[in-house]
Design a protein around this motif. Structure first.
Motif, PDB file in Angstrom:
ATOM      1  N   PRO A 116      54.488  51.591  74.409  1.00 12.12           N
ATOM      2  CA  PRO A 116      55.237  52.811  74.070  1.00 12.12           C
ATOM      3  C   PRO A 116      56.477  53.039  74.933  1.00 12.12           C
ATOM      4  CG  PRO A 116      52.898  53.264  74.137  1.00 12.12           C
ATOM      5  CD  PRO A 116      53.074  51.873  74.660  1.00 12.12           C
ATOM      6  N   TRP A 117      56.352  52.862  76.243  1.00 12.94           N
ATOM      7  CA  TRP A 117      57.502  53.112  77.113  1.00 12.94           C
ATOM      8  C   TRP A 117      58.550  52.001  76.969  1.00 12.94           C
ATOM      9  CZ3 TRP A 117      58.271  57.708  79.113  1.00 12.94           C
ATOM     10  CH2 TRP A 117      59.353  57.881  79.983  1.00 12.94           C
ATOM     11  N   GLU A 118      58.095  50.765  76.841  1.00 17.04           N
ATOM     12  CA  GLU A 118      59.018  49.641  76.640  1.00 17.04           C
ATOM     13  C   GLU A 118      59.777  49.806  75.321  1.00 17.04           C
ATOM     14  OE1 GLU A 118      58.943  44.727  76.447  1.00 17.04           O
ATOM     15  OE2 GLU A 118      57.064  45.868  76.427  1.00 17.04           O
ATOM     16  N   LEU A 119      59.089  50.311  74.306  1.00 15.60           N
ATOM     17  CA  LEU A 119      59.726  50.567  73.011  1.00 15.60           C
ATOM     18  C   LEU A 119      60.857  51.583  73.167  1.00 15.60           C
ATOM     19  CD1 LEU A 119      57.943  51.105  69.636  1.00 15.60           C
ATOM     20  CD2 LEU A 119      59.665  52.735  70.383  1.00 15.60           C
ATOM     21  N   VAL A 120      60.606  52.639  73.929  1.00 12.85           N
ATOM     22  CA  VAL A 120      61.632  53.660  74.162  1.00 12.85           C
ATOM     23  C   VAL A 120      62.842  53.053  74.862  1.00 12.85           C
ATOM     24  CG1 VAL A 120      62.162  55.729  75.515  1.00 12.85           C
ATOM     25  CG2 VAL A 120      60.062  55.634  74.165  1.00 12.85           C
ATOM     26  N   GLU A 121      62.611  52.269  75.893  1.00 10.44           N
ATOM     27  CA  GLU A 121      63.718  51.680  76.656  1.00 10.44           C
ATOM     28  C   GLU A 121      64.526  50.705  75.804  1.00 10.44           C
ATOM     29  OE1 GLU A 121      62.923  50.163  80.516  1.00 10.44           O
ATOM     30  OE2 GLU A 121      61.671  51.849  81.119  1.00 10.44           O
ATOM     31  N   ALA A 122      63.841  49.849  75.045  1.00 13.00           N
ATOM     32  CA  ALA A 122      64.549  48.879  74.206  1.00 13.00           C
ATOM     33  C   ALA A 122      65.339  49.580  73.111  1.00 13.00           C
ATOM     34  CB  ALA A 122      63.545  47.890  73.592  1.00 13.00           C
ATOM     35  N   GLY A 123      64.739  50.597  72.497  1.00 11.44           N
ATOM     36  CA  GLY A 123      65.444  51.350  71.460  1.00 11.44           C
ATOM     37  C   GLY A 123      66.651  52.083  72.009  1.00 11.44           C
ATOM     38  N   LEU A 124      66.497  52.677  73.183  1.00 17.17           N
ATOM     39  CA  LEU A 124      67.607  53.385  73.814  1.00 17.17           C
ATOM     40  C   LEU A 124      68.754  52.436  74.131  1.00 17.17           C
ATOM     41  CD1 LEU A 124      68.889  55.870  75.123  1.00 17.17           C
ATOM     42  CD2 LEU A 124      67.581  55.348  77.203  1.00 17.17           C
ATOM     43  N   ASP A 125      68.418  51.276  74.686  1.00 16.25           N
ATOM     44  CA  ASP A 125      69.459  50.288  75.012  1.00 16.25           C
ATOM     45  C   ASP A 125      70.218  49.854  73.757  1.00 16.25           C
ATOM     46  OD1 ASP A 125      68.844  50.364  77.692  1.00 16.25           O
ATOM     47  OD2 ASP A 125      67.548  48.602  77.642  1.00 16.25           O
ATOM     48  N   GLY A 146      58.893  58.213  65.683  1.00 15.63           N
ATOM     49  CA  GLY A 146      57.835  57.226  65.900  1.00 15.63           C
ATOM     50  C   GLY A 146      57.659  56.881  67.368  1.00 15.63           C
ATOM     51  N   ALA A 147      58.782  56.792  68.090  1.00 10.15           N
ATOM     52  CA  ALA A 147      58.714  56.492  69.528  1.00 10.15           C
ATOM     53  C   ALA A 147      58.053  57.633  70.287  1.00 10.15           C
ATOM     54  CB  ALA A 147      60.123  56.226  70.064  1.00 10.15           C
ATOM     55  N   LEU A 163      50.993  59.465  77.458  1.00  3.92           N
ATOM     56  CA  LEU A 163      52.014  59.389  78.502  1.00  3.92           C
ATOM     57  C   LEU A 163      52.780  60.691  78.650  1.00  3.92           C
ATOM     58  CD1 LEU A 163      53.359  55.802  77.743  1.00  3.92           C
ATOM     59  CD2 LEU A 163      51.867  56.507  79.621  1.00  3.92           C
ATOM     60  N   ILE A 164      52.869  61.445  77.564  1.00  4.42           N
ATOM     61  CA  ILE A 164      53.482  62.771  77.610  1.00  4.42           C
ATOM     62  C   ILE A 164      52.605  63.733  76.808  1.00  4.42           C
ATOM     63  CG2 ILE A 164      55.865  61.953  77.890  1.00  4.42           C
ATOM     64  CD1 ILE A 164      56.300  62.449  74.914  1.00  4.42           C
ATOM     65  N   GLN A 165      52.758  65.020  77.082  1.00  4.21           N
ATOM     66  CA  GLN A 165      52.031  66.048  76.340  1.00  4.21           C
ATOM     67  C   GLN A 165      53.006  67.180  76.055  1.00  4.21           C
ATOM     68  OE1 GLN A 165      48.673  67.094  78.796  1.00  4.21           O
ATOM     69  NE2 GLN A 165      47.491  65.287  78.227  1.00  4.21           N
ATOM     70  N   GLN A 166      53.680  67.084  74.918  1.00  2.00           N
ATOM     71  CA  GLN A 166      54.701  68.060  74.549  1.00  2.00           C
ATOM     72  C   GLN A 166      54.619  68.318  73.045  1.00  2.00           C
ATOM     73  OE1 GLN A 166      56.598  69.556  76.808  1.00  2.00           O
ATOM     74  NE2 GLN A 166      55.876  68.269  78.498  1.00  2.00           N
ATOM     75  N   PRO A 167      55.188  69.440  72.575  1.00  2.00           N
ATOM     76  CA  PRO A 167      55.224  69.687  71.125  1.00  2.00           C
ATOM     77  C   PRO A 167      56.072  68.613  70.433  1.00  2.00           C
ATOM     78  CG  PRO A 167      55.781  71.673  72.372  1.00  2.00           C
ATOM     79  CD  PRO A 167      55.782  70.541  73.340  1.00  2.00           C
ATOM     80  N   MET A 168      55.467  67.859  69.551  1.00  2.00           N
ATOM     81  CA  MET A 168      56.102  66.702  68.912  1.00  2.00           C
ATOM     82  C   MET A 168      57.436  67.049  68.226  1.00  2.00           C
ATOM     83  SD  MET A 168      56.093  63.575  67.528  1.00  2.00           S
ATOM     84  CE  MET A 168      56.755  62.793  66.070  1.00  2.00           C
ATOM     85  N   VAL A 170      53.036  62.416  82.085  1.00  2.00           N
ATOM     86  CA  VAL A 170      51.812  63.000  82.646  1.00  2.00           C
ATOM     87  C   VAL A 170      51.531  62.331  83.969  1.00  2.00           C
ATOM     88  CG1 VAL A 170      49.335  63.279  82.324  1.00  2.00           C
ATOM     89  CG2 VAL A 170      50.886  63.519  80.370  1.00  2.00           C
ATOM     90  N   ARG A 171      51.315  63.128  84.985  1.00  2.00           N
ATOM     91  CA  ARG A 171      51.060  62.602  86.334  1.00  2.00           C
ATOM     92  C   ARG A 171      49.570  62.427  86.582  1.00  2.00           C
ATOM     93  NH1 ARG A 171      55.878  60.525  86.913  1.00  2.00           N
ATOM     94  NH2 ARG A 171      57.523  62.053  86.645  1.00  2.00           N
TER      95      ARG A 171
END
Length: 199
Positions: A88-97, A139-140, A149-154, A198-199
Motif C-alpha cells: 500500500p505505501w509503495e503504491l502511493v509513492e510510485a503513483g505520486l512519482d 483505491g490507494a 496504516l491510516i485511520q481517517q474518513p475515506m 497509525v503509530r
C-alpha cells in the motif's frame, strides 16, 4: 462474446479519434482561444459536419473530450508505473512519482492546468478534473485504510488529497526548475501522509 464492429462503426470511431487527436495537438500548441474549428477539421482531414456530428456542443464539447482524454492517459500512466506486487505505501509513492513526473509534460501542463480552467470555467473544470485519475487515488487511500496504516474518513481524505495533489501538480507544471519542484512536492506530500500513519 464481443460484437464485431461494422466498417461504418469503425469509420465513425476513427473520425472521432482523428478529431480528438488533432484538437489535442492544436490546443496544446496554440491554446483554446487561438484554435478554430476550421483549424481542427483541416488538420484532421474531415468535414465540419463530421465534427458537429460527434461534438454537437462545438468547440467546447471538443475541448471537454480532449480534457477527458488527457486525464485518462494520465491515469493509465500512473497505473502503469505501479509495480504489480507493490504494498500500500509503495503504491502511493510510485503513483505520486508518476503523477508529478507527468505534470512536467507539456500537454498535461497546457490542457489540464492552463487551458482547462479558462476554457471550461472553474465549476465545470472541477467537475471534469480527475474523471479517470480520481479512482486511482481512492483505491490507494482504500489500500492504506485496509492495511491499517491510516485511520481517517475515506471520502473526505480522498477529496482533500485530490485537491492537494492538484496544487502540487500545478506548482510543478509552472516551475522553472521542475526537478526541484517535484522533489519539494514529493517531500511535502509524503510528509503530510506520513503524519496520518497509525503509530
Amino acid at each position: 462474446m464481443e460484437a464485431v464492429k461494422s466498417r461504418r462503426e469503425e469509420a465513425v470511431d476513427a473520425t472521432r479519434a482523428a478529431l480528438v487527436d488533432s484538437a489535442l495537438r492544436l490546443f496544446t500548441e496554440r491554446g483554446f482561444a487561438a484554435t478554430s474549428l476550421d483549424d481542427v477539421v483541416r488538420d484532421a482531414r474531415v468535414t465540419k459536419g463530421a465534427l458537429y456530428h460527434h461534438f454537437k456542443g462545438g468547440k467546447l464539447a471538443l475541448f471537454e473530450a480532449v480534457f477527458a482524454e488527457i486525464d485518462l492517459r494520465l491515469a493509465e500512466r500512473i497505473a502503469a508505473a505501479v509495480p504489480p506486487d507493490a504494498g500500500p505505501w509503495e503504491l502511493v509513492e510510485a503513483g505520486l512519482d508518476a503523477y508529478l513526473e507527468a505534470c512536467s509534460d507539456e500537454t498535461v501542463r497546457r490542457i489540464m492546468f492552463q487551458e482547462g480552467p479558462v476554457a471550461l470555467g472553474y465549476a465545470r473544470w472541477r467537475e471534469l478534473d480527475g474523471c479517470s485519475s480520481r479512482e486511482l487515488l481512492a483505491g490507494a487511500v482504500q489500500g492504506l485504510l485496509d492495511a491499517g496504516l491510516i485511520q481517517q474518513p475515506m471520502e473526505l481524505l480522498t477529496r482533500l488529497l485530490f485537491t492537494t495533489l492538484g496544487e502540487a501538480g500545478h506548482s510543478v507544471a509552472e516551475a522553472e526548475d521542475e526537478e526541484a519542484a517535484r522533489a519539494e512536492a514529493r517531500r511535502l506530500l509524503l510528509g503530510l501522509l506520513g503524519g496520518l500513519r497509525v503509530r
